[in-house]
Design a protein around this motif. Structure first.
Motif, PDB file in Angstrom:
ATOM      1  N   ARG A 226       0.829  -1.217   0.000  1.00 17.89           N
ATOM      2  CA  ARG A 226       0.000   0.000   0.000  1.00 17.89           C
ATOM      3  C   ARG A 226       0.859   1.260   0.000  1.00 17.89           C
ATOM      4  O   ARG A 226       0.545   2.235  -0.677  1.00 17.89           O
ATOM      5  CB  ARG A 226      -0.903   0.037   1.240  1.00 17.89           C
ATOM      6  N   GLU A 227       1.940   1.255   0.783  1.00 15.98           N
ATOM      7  CA  GLU A 227       2.769   2.451   0.928  1.00 15.98           C
ATOM      8  C   GLU A 227       3.736   2.662  -0.238  1.00 15.98           C
ATOM      9  O   GLU A 227       4.238   3.761  -0.417  1.00 15.98           O
ATOM     10  CB  GLU A 227       3.536   2.401   2.250  1.00 15.98           C
ATOM     11  N   HIS A 228       4.014   1.599  -1.006  1.00 19.43           N
ATOM     12  CA  HIS A 228       4.976   1.703  -2.107  1.00 19.43           C
ATOM     13  C   HIS A 228       4.452   1.004  -3.361  1.00 19.43           C
ATOM     14  O   HIS A 228       5.105   0.110  -3.908  1.00 19.43           O
ATOM     15  CB  HIS A 228       6.322   1.108  -1.670  1.00 19.43           C
TER      16      HIS A 228
ATOM     17  N   LEU B 182      15.743  -3.621  -7.963  1.00 19.82           N
ATOM     18  CA  LEU B 182      14.553  -3.306  -7.183  1.00 19.82           C
ATOM     19  C   LEU B 182      14.913  -3.144  -5.711  1.00 19.82           C
ATOM     20  O   LEU B 182      14.439  -2.220  -5.047  1.00 19.82           O
ATOM     21  CB  LEU B 182      13.473  -4.373  -7.367  1.00 19.82           C
ATOM     22  N   CYS B 183      15.740  -4.009  -5.198  1.00 16.96           N
ATOM     23  CA  CYS B 183      16.158  -3.913  -3.794  1.00 16.96           C
ATOM     24  C   CYS B 183      16.881  -2.579  -3.558  1.00 16.96           C
ATOM     25  O   CYS B 183      16.644  -1.916  -2.552  1.00 16.96           O
ATOM     26  CB  CYS B 183      17.041  -5.102  -3.430  1.00 16.96           C
ATOM     27  N   ALA B 184      17.715  -2.160  -4.485  1.00 14.92           N
ATOM     28  CA  ALA B 184      18.412  -0.871  -4.363  1.00 14.92           C
ATOM     29  C   ALA B 184      17.395   0.271  -4.338  1.00 14.92           C
ATOM     30  O   ALA B 184      17.526   1.213  -3.541  1.00 14.92           O
ATOM     31  CB  ALA B 184      19.402  -0.694  -5.507  1.00 14.92           C
ATOM     32  N   ASP B 185      16.365   0.194  -5.197  1.00 16.64           N
ATOM     33  CA  ASP B 185      15.322   1.229  -5.207  1.00 16.64           C
ATOM     34  C   ASP B 185      14.545   1.229  -3.889  1.00 16.64           C
ATOM     35  O   ASP B 185      14.184   2.293  -3.377  1.00 16.64           O
ATOM     36  CB  ASP B 185      14.363   1.007  -6.376  1.00 16.64           C
ATOM     37  N   LEU B 186      14.283   0.045  -3.337  1.00 15.82           N
ATOM     38  CA  LEU B 186      13.589  -0.055  -2.055  1.00 15.82           C
ATOM     39  C   LEU B 186      14.423   0.576  -0.937  1.00 15.82           C
ATOM     40  O   LEU B 186      13.904   1.295  -0.088  1.00 15.82           O
ATOM     41  CB  LEU B 186      13.265  -1.514  -1.731  1.00 15.82           C
TER      42      LEU B 186
ATOM     43  N   GLU C 161       4.274   1.950  -6.380  1.00 18.11           N
ATOM     44  CA  GLU C 161       5.097   2.142  -7.578  1.00 18.11           C
ATOM     45  C   GLU C 161       6.212   1.095  -7.676  1.00 18.11           C
ATOM     46  O   GLU C 161       6.636   0.744  -8.772  1.00 18.11           O
ATOM     47  CB  GLU C 161       5.679   3.562  -7.620  1.00 18.11           C
ATOM     48  N   LEU C 162       6.674   0.586  -6.549  1.00 22.21           N
ATOM     49  CA  LEU C 162       7.745  -0.412  -6.549  1.00 22.21           C
ATOM     50  C   LEU C 162       7.220  -1.836  -6.367  1.00 22.21           C
ATOM     51  O   LEU C 162       7.762  -2.778  -6.938  1.00 22.21           O
ATOM     52  CB  LEU C 162       8.756  -0.106  -5.438  1.00 22.21           C
ATOM     53  N   LEU C 163       6.175  -2.001  -5.557  1.00 21.05           N
ATOM     54  CA  LEU C 163       5.730  -3.339  -5.173  1.00 21.05           C
ATOM     55  C   LEU C 163       4.351  -3.713  -5.719  1.00 21.05           C
ATOM     56  O   LEU C 163       3.923  -4.855  -5.568  1.00 21.05           O
ATOM     57  CB  LEU C 163       5.705  -3.449  -3.640  1.00 21.05           C
ATOM     58  N   GLY C 164       3.651  -2.769  -6.330  1.00 26.79           N
ATOM     59  CA  GLY C 164       2.275  -2.980  -6.733  1.00 26.79           C
ATOM     60  C   GLY C 164       2.012  -4.177  -7.611  1.00 26.79           C
ATOM     61  O   GLY C 164       0.976  -4.829  -7.496  1.00 26.79           O
ATOM     62  N   SER C 165       2.943  -4.512  -8.493  1.00 26.39           N
ATOM     63  CA  SER C 165       2.717  -5.625  -9.421  1.00 26.39           C
ATOM     64  C   SER C 165       3.251  -6.959  -8.904  1.00 26.39           C
ATOM     65  O   SER C 165       3.128  -7.975  -9.579  1.00 26.39           O
ATOM     66  CB  SER C 165       3.359  -5.311 -10.772  1.00 26.39           C
TER      67      SER C 165
END
Length: 91
Positions: free
Chosen positions: A35-37, A76-80, A39-43
């Motif tokens: 819910r909070e991210h 993705l982990c770096a973006d997180l 753009e990164l985790l939605g899919s």
């Protein structure tokens, strides 16, 4: 002396986002992160992986679906991490 390049593991890899004491808490944490991210985790989807750590007890690790491309998982982990979300690669 040159520093050796970090090797990217071959094969499927998951991103681990948290480790909690119950499967319900793991599910709630995944819902919160998603819910909070969005753009990164939605899919992505995630599972709670049971880990028996002996004297430390049983924990449930929140891990994303498997990535066939470990480099993509690392990106993705770096973006997180830029969003102050702790993560690591799980093989």
């Amino acid at each position: 002396a040159a520093v050796p390049a970090k090797s990217v593991p071959a094969g499927p890899v998951r991103i681990q986002l948290a480790s909690l004491r119950t499967p319900e808490a793991a599910k709630e944490e995944w819902g919160r992160l998603k819910r909070e991210h969005p753009e990164l985790l939605g899919s992505l989807t995630a599972i709670a992986v049971k880990a028996d750590l002996g004297d430390k007890g049983v924990w449930y690790r929140v891990q994303t679906q498997a990535f066939d491309n470990a480099a993509a998982a690392e990106r993705l982990c770096a973006d997180l991490k830029k969003q102050n979300i702790g993560c690591s690669l799980a093989h």
